[in-house]
Structure formats: C-alpha cells, structure tokens
Design a protein around this motif. Sequence first.
Motif, PDB file in Angstrom:
ATOM      1  N   UNK A  77      86.672  59.642  46.105  1.00  0.00           N
ATOM      2  CA  UNK A  77      85.315  60.176  46.291  1.00  0.00           C
ATOM      3  C   UNK A  77      85.361  61.660  46.672  1.00  0.00           C
ATOM      4  N   UNK A  78      86.318  62.035  47.532  1.00  0.00           N
ATOM      5  CA  UNK A  78      86.501  63.460  47.864  1.00  0.00           C
ATOM      6  C   UNK A  78      86.862  64.257  46.610  1.00  0.00           C
ATOM      7  N   UNK A  79      87.740  63.685  45.793  1.00  0.00           N
ATOM      8  CA  UNK A  79      88.159  64.329  44.547  1.00  0.00           C
ATOM      9  C   UNK A  79      86.957  64.526  43.624  1.00  0.00           C
ATOM     10  N   UNK A  80      86.123  63.481  43.473  1.00  0.00           N
ATOM     11  CA  UNK A  80      84.950  63.564  42.592  1.00  0.00           C
ATOM     12  C   UNK A  80      83.975  64.636  43.071  1.00  0.00           C
ATOM     13  N   UNK A  81      83.792  64.752  44.376  1.00  0.00           N
ATOM     14  CA  UNK A  81      82.902  65.795  44.916  1.00  0.00           C
ATOM     15  C   UNK A  81      83.473  67.180  44.652  1.00  0.00           C
ATOM     16  N   UNK A  82      84.781  67.338  44.804  1.00  0.00           N
ATOM     17  CA  UNK A  82      85.419  68.629  44.521  1.00  0.00           C
ATOM     18  C   UNK A  82      85.300  68.966  43.035  1.00  0.00           C
ATOM     19  N   UNK A  83      85.375  67.956  42.172  1.00  0.00           N
ATOM     20  CA  UNK A  83      85.244  68.184  40.728  1.00  0.00           C
ATOM     21  C   UNK A  83      83.875  68.765  40.372  1.00  0.00           C
ATOM     22  N   UNK A  84      82.829  68.327  41.076  1.00  0.00           N
ATOM     23  CA  UNK A  84      81.477  68.837  40.799  1.00  0.00           C
ATOM     24  C   UNK A  84      81.431  70.352  40.947  1.00  0.00           C
ATOM     25  N   UNK A  85      82.132  70.889  41.944  1.00  0.00           N
ATOM     26  CA  UNK A  85      82.128  72.335  42.199  1.00  0.00           C
ATOM     27  C   UNK A  85      82.773  73.121  41.063  1.00  0.00           C
ATOM     28  N   UNK A  86      83.636  72.464  40.293  1.00  0.00           N
ATOM     29  CA  UNK A  86      84.360  73.121  39.196  1.00  0.00           C
ATOM     30  C   UNK A  86      83.861  72.686  37.819  1.00  0.00           C
ATOM     31  N   UNK A  87      82.791  71.908  37.782  1.00  0.00           N
ATOM     32  CA  UNK A  87      82.235  71.484  36.497  1.00  0.00           C
ATOM     33  C   UNK A  87      83.075  70.445  35.776  1.00  0.00           C
ATOM     34  N   UNK A  88      83.912  69.722  36.509  1.00  0.00           N
ATOM     35  CA  UNK A  88      84.734  68.667  35.912  1.00  0.00           C
ATOM     36  C   UNK A  88      84.014  67.333  36.115  1.00  0.00           C
ATOM     37  N   UNK A  89      83.847  66.569  35.034  1.00  0.00           N
ATOM     38  CA  UNK A  89      83.186  65.269  35.149  1.00  0.00           C
ATOM     39  C   UNK A  89      84.222  64.147  35.257  1.00  0.00           C
ATOM     40  N   UNK A  90      83.853  63.120  35.976  1.00  0.00           N
ATOM     41  CA  UNK A  90      84.674  61.922  36.092  1.00  0.00           C
ATOM     42  C   UNK A  90      84.042  60.886  35.166  1.00  0.00           C
ATOM     43  N   UNK A  91      84.596  60.744  33.991  1.00  0.00           N
ATOM     44  CA  UNK A  91      84.045  59.799  33.016  1.00  0.00           C
ATOM     45  C   UNK A  91      84.272  58.355  33.430  1.00  0.00           C
ATOM     46  N   UNK A  92      85.373  58.114  34.153  1.00  0.00           N
ATOM     47  CA  UNK A  92      85.763  56.749  34.473  1.00  0.00           C
ATOM     48  C   UNK A  92      86.442  56.720  35.830  1.00  0.00           C
ATOM     49  N   UNK A  93      86.008  55.797  36.684  1.00  0.00           N
ATOM     50  CA  UNK A  93      86.663  55.574  37.968  1.00  0.00           C
ATOM     51  C   UNK A  93      87.020  54.095  38.043  1.00  0.00           C
ATOM     52  N   UNK A  94      88.300  53.813  38.296  1.00  0.00           N
ATOM     53  CA  UNK A  94      88.809  52.447  38.397  1.00  0.00           C
ATOM     54  C   UNK A  94      89.323  52.252  39.819  1.00  0.00           C
ATOM     55  N   UNK A  95      88.715  51.324  40.551  1.00  0.00           N
ATOM     56  CA  UNK A  95      89.016  51.165  41.966  1.00  0.00           C
ATOM     57  C   UNK A  95      89.530  49.768  42.276  1.00  0.00           C
ATOM     58  N   UNK A  96      90.575  49.731  43.097  1.00  0.00           N
ATOM     59  CA  UNK A  96      91.191  48.478  43.517  1.00  0.00           C
ATOM     60  C   UNK A  96      90.981  48.308  45.022  1.00  0.00           C
TER      61      UNK A  96
END
Length: 195
Positions: A77-96
Amino acid sequence: MRAIITFQGFTEDLSQNTGTERLFREVVRKLVGPDLTCLDPRQWDANTDAMVAYLSRSGVTECAVVGYSYGGGFTAQKFAKACMKHGITIKLMLLCDPVYRPTWLPAWHILQPFAIRSLMPKAAHIDIPRSVSEVHWVRQRLSLPQAHDLRFEWSQTVIHKPQVLPYGHTAIDESPEWFDLVRRHLADFAACKPE
C-alpha cells in the motif's frame, strides 16, 4: 515498460528460503521480457519511495504487485501511494493474507508490540490506494495474524472476493492455491501490452 514487484512478510528476509522467494523463482522471474522487468523480493520495511523513484527513472509506467502478510497489507500500500506521485499505475495487486500495520509506527522490531491491532482481524482494515486497478487475494482463518479486510479508496478499484484457504498464516504463502492464483493473473498481466 512494466514491472513486477514482490514484498515479503514480517519474519521473512533473504537469509532464508521462504514461500515468497520460491514464488519469485518459480513464477515471477520467468515472466521477464523486453518490456517487463522485476525486482528481487523486497522486505516488508523496504524504502518504497526510493524503489518507485528508481522504477520511474527506468521508464516503468505500470506495475503488478505481489505481497504477503505485512508485505501485502502495509508495504504494497505504501508502494502504491508512492507510485501515484510518479504517475505509475498498479494494474494488478495480488495479496496473500495481508496484515494491517499502522503507518505511524516505526519499522524497528522492538516497537512491534504496539502493532497489536495487526493481530485482531476485525480491529482494522487495509485501504487500497486509488493507483490500484484490480486486487485478487487469499486469506486464512486458522491462526493469528489473519488478513484484514480490504476497502478501496476509489470506486474504480476492483477488489475481488478473497479465496479462503485451509492453511495457517505461516504456511499460506507456500500453498499451491496461492501459487496458482499468482501464476494465472501474472501471466495475463505479462501478456497485455502497456497502455
């Protein structure tokens, strides 16, 4: 360029052979190609801001994220928030079996007892950032810690119903059902062309 990022659980690191490491070797690494890269598994307390800055400089615009335990409930989730700042989208998140961890709590292991809510499944929830398009996940109900419920920050995020597996928390990341889920969805991710 696209990337697959893998985050380990709280007790996992590169000094031991774990389910997350095996998943990386047997599934993730085999998908690398000319327009798809991956980083070696990262610990749950990785510097996600630095990782995202590196990926951005490398031309990555889309990611798939795989995470177990704290690596899924906290670091992904921290990674996904940081990606927003750089315009990187998370197309897929797989969680265990993703486990909640308060963001205000430092990563020092001595302070871990203050994360008691991570042991209580209904005491917290995990917010999936708006940079995430789709989430598939597995959970268990046999041992503590257990996955916390997921909720989206943006109504366009699709969170699929979790698959409940018959394994405890320390074994679920090595389960064949988890490996199959990751293999199936990452194969689809790898087959798609970047937008």
